[in-house]
Motif scaffolding. Structure first.
Motif, PDB file in Angstrom:
ATOM      1  N   CYS A 293       0.819  -1.205   0.000  1.00 44.66           N
ATOM      2  CA  CYS A 293       0.000   0.000   0.000  1.00 44.66           C
ATOM      3  C   CYS A 293       0.865   1.271   0.000  1.00 44.66           C
ATOM      4  O   CYS A 293       1.739   1.434   0.849  1.00 44.66           O
TER       5      CYS A 293
ATOM      6  N   TRP B 162      -1.906   6.174  -6.628  1.00 48.01           N
ATOM      7  CA  TRP B 162      -2.709   5.227  -5.858  1.00 48.01           C
ATOM      8  C   TRP B 162      -4.151   5.710  -5.727  1.00 48.01           C
ATOM      9  O   TRP B 162      -5.086   4.962  -5.980  1.00 48.01           O
TER      10      TRP B 162
ATOM     11  N   ALA C 144      -5.706  -3.124  -1.564  1.00 47.14           N
ATOM     12  CA  ALA C 144      -4.874  -2.884  -0.378  1.00 47.14           C
ATOM     13  C   ALA C 144      -5.722  -2.575   0.855  1.00 47.14           C
ATOM     14  O   ALA C 144      -5.178  -2.224   1.894  1.00 47.14           O
TER      15      ALA C 144
ATOM     16  N   SER D 272      -1.157  -4.342   3.195  1.00 43.86           N
ATOM     17  CA  SER D 272      -2.402  -3.592   3.307  1.00 43.86           C
ATOM     18  C   SER D 272      -2.235  -2.286   4.082  1.00 43.86           C
ATOM     19  O   SER D 272      -1.255  -2.077   4.803  1.00 43.86           O
ATOM     20  N   TRP D 273      -3.228  -1.418   3.924  1.00 42.80           N
ATOM     21  CA  TRP D 273      -3.316  -0.170   4.681  1.00 42.80           C
ATOM     22  C   TRP D 273      -3.336  -0.465   6.176  1.00 42.80           C
ATOM     23  O   TRP D 273      -2.590   0.128   6.959  1.00 42.80           O
TER      24      TRP D 273
END
Length: 407
Positions: free
Chosen positions: A122, A165, A175, A363-364
């Motif tokens: 991310c 993004w 993400a 991931s976030w």
């Protein structure tokens, strides 16, 4: 890590006692974040792993330290588990302030890079990071460090998402970026963090940051809040004075070149790893303004100014826009700027010893969870260091363990 904390009046035994009690305390504070005991236990082991002696804080390394056959439980804390990283951020802030809180503290804002391969993590993109000193494939995290006479610790963080993004919804979804998160410049992220700190009644008097966070809306926010600042600006930033005996007008670099020799003073901005950090400094007061112009609830005159730093060795210049109560000395402003060293030191320590840049998730949520747990580990060491320095007085009061949370 424990050896580094054996300073001040605490013996080895005292430091070990502080370490054990502080670790129990930290684990008790985060327990309410988890609905299941086994998940809470895994989070506690994750914290143990960050504070361990392993040079790399990877999932496999943390799992081995915890006695697990593989990294799956450690990885689930960052990815599959259901818990709120922002709630942990708030716990870290409250925990740090209990020991480090001081009305004269400085909030320092800065960013750091997380070098990454590929395109899936991310926020990863080819972008400039001071960590590598070049444009490279990386994530960028914006941080706030709380710096006081008692020590320093991170109290906020956010992952910066480039437009490449935020312009691709499918990429954001993959993400697991929350739907309400869109593009935000780094200065906007900084404003959000300052606003959170003010809303949480964090005690501080100044904000310091480099030219990335510059001037404009951050200045207005801080003036309305009655907070001072020392904010870096570019050499071509234009300054004007009014109401002063000597008129000042022009770019920061042109103003610096026009200053007489007597305008410069050699001052230390604070201690560093090699002793006092000396530079030549010049300070120009540009205007005195009443604080009520920005907030009816404030009173008193404040001064807008230009602070200039000159490197003793090569003569290179750095410029700062300042806002402070009238009568604030140049040495005080220099010291505020010098507080920025603390966040640079914090990044180095957090990466080298606590695995800040060893996050393996994409991931976030994974990034914010990992970083928040590292922030807790860092805050714990800051609290221990302060208590170790004041150990004789603490022995008299006999610190008691913090009561357990009721679930």
């Amino acid at each position: 890590m424990i050896r580094d904390l054996m300073i001040g009046g605490a013996s080895v035994e005292d430091t070990l006692t502080l370490w054990a009690s502080s670790l129990r305390d930290a684990k008790q504070r985060i327990r309410p974040l988890f609905t299941q005991e086994r998940v809470a236990a895994s989070a506690a082991q994750f914290l143990d792993g960050l504070l361990g002696n392993e040079p790399r804080k990877t999932g496999w390394m943390r799992a081995e330290a915890a006695g697990d056959p593989g990294p799956w439980r450690q990885q689930s804390i960052l990815g599959r588990g259901q818990w709120d990283a922002d709630a942990l951020r708030d716990i870290v802030r409250e925990y740090a302030l209990e020991t480090l809180g001081d009305e004269d503290a400085v909030l320092v804002i800065d960013e750091t890079g997380f070098l990454k391969q590929g395109k899936a993590s991310c926020g990863v993109a080819r972008q400039y990071t001071g960590s590598a000193g070049k444009i490279t494939n990386c994530q960028i995290g914006v941080f706030v460090s709380y710096v006081s006479r008692h020590g320093h610790a991170f109290i906020d963080r956010a992952l910066y998402l480039p437009k490449e993004w935020t312009d691709e919804p499918a990429r954001l979804k993959a993400a697991h970026v929350p739907s309400d998160v869109g593009f935000a410049t780094k200065p906007k992220i900084a404003r959000q963090m300052i606003t959170r700190a003010i809303a949480a009644k964090v005690p501080f008097s100044f904000v310091a940051a480099d030219s990335v966070y510059g001037t404009g809306e951050i200045e207005t926010l801080l003036r309305k809040a009655g907070k001072g600042y020392v904010l870096g600006v570019a050499s071509n930033h234009v300054f004007h004075s009014w109401g002063k005996q000597q008129a000042v007008a022009g770019t920061a670099s042109a103003i610096a070149q026009s200053l007489p020799k007597k305008a410069w003073r050699r001052l230390s901005s604070g201690g560093g790893t090699k002793g006092p950090r000396w530079h030549d400094w010049a300070y120009l007061e540009l205007a005195d303004l009443d604080a009520s112009e920005y907030n009816d609830e404030l009173a008193g005159e404040w001064t807008r100014g230009l602070l200039i730093r000159r490197n003793i060795a090569d003569g290179s210049l750095a410029f700062f826009s300042t806002w402070c109560p009238k009568g604030t000395s140049m040495q005080n402003l220099v010291s505020v700027e010098g507080h920025r060293w603390a966040i640079e030191d914090s990044f180095e320590t957090a990466k080298n010893e606590l695995g800040l840049d060893h996050n393996e998730t994409r991931s976030w949520h994974g990034w914010h969870r990992h970083v928040s747990l590292v922030m807790l580990a860092f805050a714990m060491t800051a609290v221990i260091r302060h208590r170790a320095n004041t150990w004789p007085s603490l022995k008299k009061t006999r610190l008691r363990p913090r009561p357990k949370h009721r679930s």
